[in-house]
Motif scaffolding. Structure first.
Motif, mmCIF file in Angstrom:
data_model
loop_
_atom_site.group_PDB
_atom_site.id
_atom_site.type_symbol
_atom_site.label_atom_id
_atom_site.label_comp_id
_atom_site.label_asym_id
_atom_site.label_seq_id
_atom_site.Cartn_x
_atom_site.Cartn_y
_atom_site.Cartn_z
ATOM 1 N N LYS A 11 0.826 -1.223 0.000
ATOM 2 C CA LYS A 11 0.000 0.000 0.000
ATOM 3 C C LYS A 11 0.860 1.273 0.000
ATOM 4 N N GLU A 12 2.127 1.149 -0.411
ATOM 5 C CA GLU A 12 3.020 2.306 -0.461
ATOM 6 C C GLU A 12 2.649 3.293 -1.569
ATOM 7 N N LEU A 14 -0.202 4.829 -1.682
ATOM 8 C CA LEU A 14 -1.083 5.850 -1.111
ATOM 9 C C LEU A 14 -0.320 7.146 -0.843
ATOM 10 N N LEU A 29 -5.866 8.191 -2.874
ATOM 11 C CA LEU A 29 -6.569 8.106 -1.593
ATOM 12 C C LEU A 29 -6.842 6.648 -1.220
ATOM 13 N N PRO A 30 -7.011 6.341 0.057
ATOM 14 C CA PRO A 30 -7.221 4.955 0.490
ATOM 15 C C PRO A 30 -8.542 4.343 0.039
ATOM 16 N N ASN A 31 -9.485 5.138 -0.443
ATOM 17 C CA ASN A 31 -10.776 4.612 -0.895
ATOM 18 C C ASN A 31 -10.796 4.330 -2.397
ATOM 19 N N ASN A 32 -9.610 4.159 -2.993
ATOM 20 C CA ASN A 32 -9.445 3.886 -4.427
ATOM 21 C C ASN A 32 -9.956 5.022 -5.300
ATOM 22 N N TYR A 34 -8.800 9.058 -6.739
ATOM 23 C CA TYR A 34 -7.648 9.932 -6.889
ATOM 24 C C TYR A 34 -8.116 11.336 -7.217
#
Length: 86
Positions: A11-12, A14, A29-32, A34
């Motif tokens: 997850k690098e 993000l 962003l972590p919720n897929n 951008y």
């Protein structure tokens, strides 16, 4: 043999990725989702993304698609080279 740790697994990917001149900025962003800024245009483009291994596929909210590859901590996308902002 130890399995390769892909950017998908770590997850690098993000965070903020920027061109060397800072003109283009991709925030992954972590919720897929951008958000892409260009120059002074914040949120010039935005949409969704999917990371598979070290490959990224983008689909902006207008339906345009693009892709890229993460190699040794650098994102190569549509002829651009982006570096992770620390």
């Amino acid at each position: 043999m130890k399995p390769e740790k892909t950017i998908e697994l770590t997850k690098e990917y993000l965070g903020m990725w920027v061109t060397e001149d800072g003109y283009i900025r991709h925030e992954l962003l972590p919720n897929n989702r951008y958000d892409e800024a260009r120059g002074s245009r914040k949120s010039a483009y935005h949409g969704s993304y999917q990371v598979t291994g070290n490959h990224i596929d983008y689909k902006d909210d207008t339906g345009f698609t693009a892709d890229g590859e993460f190699k040794e901590g650098v994102l190569y996308h549509a002829g651009m080279v982006l570096y992770k902002e620390l």
